[in-house]
Design an enzyme around this catalytic site. Structure first.
Site, mmCIF file in Angstrom:
data_model
loop_
_atom_site.group_PDB
_atom_site.id
_atom_site.type_symbol
_atom_site.label_atom_id
_atom_site.label_comp_id
_atom_site.label_asym_id
_atom_site.label_seq_id
_atom_site.Cartn_x
_atom_site.Cartn_y
_atom_site.Cartn_z
ATOM 1 N N HIS A 1 52.743 46.651 36.798
ATOM 2 C CA HIS A 1 53.771 45.640 36.564
ATOM 3 C C HIS A 1 53.624 45.071 35.160
ATOM 4 C CE1 HIS A 1 52.955 45.621 40.958
ATOM 5 N NE2 HIS A 1 54.281 45.590 41.017
ATOM 6 N N ASP B 1 47.183 49.324 40.260
ATOM 7 C CA ASP B 1 48.311 49.623 41.133
ATOM 8 C C ASP B 1 49.238 50.700 40.590
ATOM 9 O OD1 ASP B 1 48.882 47.802 39.160
ATOM 10 O OD2 ASP B 1 49.734 46.287 40.482
ATOM 11 N N HIS C 1 50.979 37.462 35.480
ATOM 12 C CA HIS C 1 52.373 37.032 35.646
ATOM 13 C C HIS C 1 52.557 35.527 35.421
ATOM 14 C CE1 HIS C 1 53.644 40.924 36.906
ATOM 15 N NE2 HIS C 1 52.968 40.914 38.041
ATOM 16 N N ASP D 1 48.185 47.400 34.127
ATOM 17 C CA ASP D 1 48.733 47.156 35.459
ATOM 18 C C ASP D 1 50.130 47.777 35.538
ATOM 19 O OD1 ASP D 1 48.241 44.862 37.862
ATOM 20 O OD2 ASP D 1 50.346 45.358 37.498
#
Length: 344
Positions: free
Chosen positions: A163, A248, A122, A161
């Site tokens: 996200h 995740d 991120h 991931d």
């Protein structure tokens, strides 16, 4: 597998209520204790010059100073302590070690997997967010491209991931020497990663986003990797393939609604290993998220077992209509000529 690891990464402690806890690494190591062929390697920390190849130097110096002053909340999600900067340097250093090991021929049971923290995908060019201060996979990819020791002209990054890897996309969005793929949950933090985000300028077409609907499972993720991802990256022909490996998207992770099983990570690893073999690309993993400690440990263990000779078990499910529509849109936006294989 070889796992890049440093005790220094445990010193970054955002607090007992924060999901990105040092216990993540402790759980991974505990889960690997009884596995055959596990090797741990500690690497040199990354210096600020190497990080500045993909990040704004003033920003990096601000993070270093922020930590030296005792840290605190950089933003509501991203917290530092005094020891965080050293952990950041070691986490990026481990990612660079994974790339170097892969490019020097580590493969099969020696395949490298960096398990540094804090994670990185991120972190954008000039800011921290989403638990991330420095974009480890971007630093490592750029290191491979810049090094005189390795003949690397093109790098592919596959981020599974849950996200969207907005930071990695941000850094390489206008570049043709890095092809970034993100398979993530649609609408989840940070809200980026739409299908029509495909790159700009020299990088037009070298970003692929696959935003999966909530409830997506193993078959849909396999269809993404076997279909548009494989097709696009085979044509791209990378010299190095990196996995931004967050765990995740597991059905038992506390902060997502994608429904992958533990077995899915064996299957995804196997498919990407085959892609790397078919394109003669060096291959390495770099840890991102994953916040259910037991399932994080189990998922990394099954990736290791896959490289230690275990055959993944194929799913018997079929692809849902919502995910099928997403994949067809990805194929259309990228102008790919292929038929989806949906396990029907």
């Amino acid at each position: 597998m070889q796992f890049g690891y440093s005790e220094t990464c445990l010193a970054h402690d955002p607090g007992s209520r924060h999901p990105e806890t040092p216990d993540r690494l402790r759980a991974i190591r505990e889960g690997l204790k009884k596995k055959h062929g596990v090797e741990y390697v500690e690497a040199k920390p990354c210096d600020i010059d190497r990080m500045a190849a993909v990040h704004d130097r003033d920003y990096l110096e601000s993070v270093e100073e922020f930590c030296a002053d005792g840290g605190g909340n950089w933003d509501p999600d991203t917290t530092a302590v005094e020891e965080t900067w050293e952990a950041v340097c070691h986490s990026s250093g481990l990612a660079c070690w994974a790339v170097e090991a892969a490019l020097e021929g580590a493969t099969g049971r020696e395949t490298p997997f960096s398990i540094g923290r804090p994670p990185g995908h991120h972190a954008v060019f000039d800011d921290a967010m989403g638990f991330c201060f420095v974009n480890n996979v971007a630093v490592a990819a750029q290191h491979a491209l810049d090094s005189d020791e390795y003949d690397v002209e093109r790098v592919a990054i596959v981020d599974w991931d849950v996200h969207h890897g907005n930071g990695t996309q941000d850094i390489f969005y206008d570049r043709e020497d890095v092809f970034f793929v993100s398979v993530h949950e649609q609408g989840l933090y940070p809200g980026t990663g739409d299908i029509d985000e495909t790159g700009e300028g020299d990088g037009t077409g070298t970003t692929m986003n696959v935003p999966m609907p909530a409830g997506t499972g193993d078959r849909e993720y396999l269809a993404a990797i076997e279909g548009p991802v494989r097709h696009a990256l085979t044509a791209y022909d990378p010299d190095l393939l990196l996995v931004s490996a967050g765990f995740d998207a597991h059905r038992h992770d506390p902060i997502s609604r994608v429904r992958l099983s533990t077995e899915a990570y064996a299957l995804l690893s196997d498919r990407l290993r085959t892609l790397a073999d078919d394109t003669d690309a060096a291959f390495a993993f770099i840890l991102e998220g994953g916040y259910g400690l037991d399932v994080l440990a189990d998922s990394i263990s099954i990736v290791h077992e896959t490289f230690d000779g275990r055959e993944p078990i194929e799913p018997d499910s079929t692809c849902g209509e919502k995910a099928r529509s997403v994949l067809e849109d990805v194929i259309d936006v990228h102008g790919l000529e292929l038929e989806l294989e949906l396990g029907e």
